[in-house]
Design a protein around this motif. Sequence first.
Motif, mmCIF file in Angstrom:
data_model
loop_
_atom_site.group_PDB
_atom_site.id
_atom_site.type_symbol
_atom_site.label_atom_id
_atom_site.label_comp_id
_atom_site.label_asym_id
_atom_site.label_seq_id
_atom_site.Cartn_x
_atom_site.Cartn_y
_atom_site.Cartn_z
ATOM 1 N N SER A 55 0.469 18.394 -7.083
ATOM 2 C CA SER A 55 -0.634 19.299 -7.435
ATOM 3 C C SER A 55 -0.813 20.365 -6.376
ATOM 4 C CB SER A 55 -1.943 18.524 -7.578
ATOM 5 O OG SER A 55 -1.820 17.521 -8.514
ATOM 6 N N VAL A 106 0.838 -1.212 0.000
ATOM 7 C CA VAL A 106 0.000 0.000 0.000
ATOM 8 C C VAL A 106 0.865 1.250 0.000
ATOM 9 C CG1 VAL A 106 -1.564 1.334 1.439
ATOM 10 C CG2 VAL A 106 -2.014 -1.059 1.030
ATOM 11 N N LEU A 107 1.923 1.184 0.785
ATOM 12 C CA LEU A 107 2.844 2.325 0.838
ATOM 13 C C LEU A 107 3.396 2.606 -0.552
ATOM 14 C CD1 LEU A 107 4.417 4.344 2.518
ATOM 15 C CD2 LEU A 107 6.083 2.584 3.013
ATOM 16 N N PHE A 153 0.929 6.368 -6.878
ATOM 17 C CA PHE A 153 -0.296 6.805 -7.571
ATOM 18 C C PHE A 153 -1.110 7.841 -6.820
ATOM 19 C CE2 PHE A 153 0.568 2.558 -9.247
ATOM 20 C CZ PHE A 153 0.696 2.891 -10.587
ATOM 21 N N ALA A 154 -0.803 8.046 -5.544
ATOM 22 C CA ALA A 154 -1.599 9.045 -4.824
ATOM 23 C C ALA A 154 -0.753 10.197 -4.306
ATOM 24 C CB ALA A 154 -2.352 8.387 -3.672
ATOM 25 N N TRP A 155 0.226 9.885 -3.462
ATOM 26 C CA TRP A 155 0.917 10.998 -2.794
ATOM 27 C C TRP A 155 1.674 11.869 -3.770
ATOM 28 C CZ3 TRP A 155 -2.096 10.714 0.779
ATOM 29 C CH2 TRP A 155 -2.272 9.605 1.602
ATOM 30 N N ILE A 210 2.130 1.651 -3.523
ATOM 31 C CA ILE A 210 1.097 2.081 -4.489
ATOM 32 C C ILE A 210 0.668 3.517 -4.214
ATOM 33 C CG2 ILE A 210 -1.260 1.667 -5.316
ATOM 34 C CD1 ILE A 210 -0.847 -1.284 -4.773
ATOM 35 N N LEU A 211 0.424 3.791 -2.938
ATOM 36 C CA LEU A 211 -0.030 5.150 -2.609
ATOM 37 C C LEU A 211 1.046 6.173 -2.951
ATOM 38 C CD1 LEU A 211 -1.949 4.971 0.765
ATOM 39 C CD2 LEU A 211 -2.847 5.469 -1.472
ATOM 40 N N PRO A 217 1.190 12.533 -7.133
ATOM 41 C CA PRO A 217 0.355 13.527 -7.830
ATOM 42 C C PRO A 217 -0.321 14.519 -6.890
ATOM 43 C CG PRO A 217 -0.566 11.311 -8.050
ATOM 44 C CD PRO A 217 0.791 11.166 -7.474
ATOM 45 N N ILE A 218 -0.753 14.033 -5.718
ATOM 46 C CA ILE A 218 -1.460 14.947 -4.808
ATOM 47 C C ILE A 218 -0.514 16.034 -4.327
ATOM 48 C CG2 ILE A 218 -2.515 15.140 -2.519
ATOM 49 C CD1 ILE A 218 -3.716 12.346 -2.997
#
Lengths: 164, 384
Positions: A36, A21-22, A28-30, A24-25, A32-33
């Motif tokens: 941005s 999860v670390l 794909f999440a942290w 992937i996040l 770009p977030i």
Amino acid sequence: MGLVLPEYGLLFWMVLTFGIVLFILKKFAWKPILSSLKERENSIEDALELAQKTRDEMAKLQADNEKILAEARQQREELLKEARDIRQKMIDEAKEKAAEEGDKMIASARQAFENEKSTAIDEMKKSIVSMSVQIAEKILKQHFEDPKKQQEFLDTYLKDIKLN
Amino acid sequence: MIKNKTVVNQSLTINYYLLICVSFFFLLLSSMSLKAQEDTLVKNHDEKAEEKAFDPGTFIFEHIGDAYEWHIATFGKTHVSMPLPVIVYSKEKGLNIFISSKFHHGHEAYNGFYIDEDPKSANKGKIVETLSNGQVVRPFDISLTKNVLSLLISVALLLFLFITMANTYKKNPGKAPKGLQSMLELLVIFVRDDIAKASIQKNHEKYLPYLLTVFSFIFLNNLLGLIPFFPGGANLTGNIAVTVSLAVFTFVITTFVGNKNYWTHMVNAPGVPWWLKFPIPLMPFVEIMGMFTKPFVLAVRLFANITAGHIIALVFYSLIFIFGSMNIYAGYGISVISILFTVFMMFLELLVAFIQAYVFTLLSALYFGLATEEHEHKEQHQQH
């Protein structure tokens, strides 16, 4: 005791899952977030900076405008004053000139009048003299028609002379 | 000004009164429950043959512990529960994968495996097998238990939430956030600014993915733990294995990023008298112990806080049944108080859910910050 001893089965699943999860996040999440967010914060900061700059410029422009306006106002005042002065001066000059001219005219008129008057008086004198002479002539003629009277007159004169 | 002051004083006194009342109630209830427990235990022995009496200890530990099936509800004698896959590796029988419904709620054995129900056994509630020599041992057990399923559900939720959020950013770049995005953004910015940036001197971006993951994982699971029914209700962040795993992650990262400064500080702490280090390495010993106690404390703090919250809520509910077993009307009466207190505890737990996530993340960030700190120790210590 079972509560405080870690169960290896769950430990295994937890480490595995959390690791995945670390990963992937993060990917794909942290990433770009966060990028941005940073981008947006930067753009907001830039916008604020620009706004501040524009505000400053506006203030500067306004100050300039006011300065120009004040200058223009002053200039207008000066121009008006000058115009007023010129007008006053012109009026004064015109008045002076008119007065002078008037005086001159009056003087020349007086002169002419005086001349006329003296001429008239001369003429009158002349005519009075001639008239008096004529009158005297007539009177004398009339008076001295009678030789007796002539004698009498002569006698009077003679008497006067004698007195002298 | 004076008026304001009196208002504040008044509210403070009211708070004190409330606190005193609450603690008094707690005292009263706990003493009553102890008495009730004794009574029921006595009763238990008397009527053991008749019916299994309510045992709060078992009830509570069953709820906060792990299980091979996810118990959802019980209607009379019918248990509604979700069976979960069991994965065990036995030396004799090899790898066995089967569904836990084969145990019939722990009443039957399957393929030599059964759930140990002996209350005195160290393996109580776990799958054991009887070897050919008659020895009872635990096989290597990595079953997808209730907590593992809860972990997978929460992780799926986590991935869904944050990947959706990330996609929203990609979809509307440079636009104001809205909905889910703005709600989660609050947490992300909180972790970034108030935890990472505040605790890590340099290069805090490097640790942000871990800190954000830990924070959101703990916070989400704390909240899911407060939901009393499926898919919540598992005591995941109140499980020592989970908190230990998280602490191990923090420990590993701290150890790997530790710079020269950190290790020097560990072995030869500057500014400490030499006799604390030389004949007996007292300071290095303390420092190195501290290296391990830090993650240990992290794990225990989270585990204890969340478990305690669950236990308190369950104790309040147990009270209803304890009183109910004495007298049905006493049970009804106490249920009002129990529910009121549980509601109060729920609100407290909501706060705790956030605070514990915050504390875990903040301390992790502080450890990373300490491990990567760069400053001239000599100067600083001389000044002191």
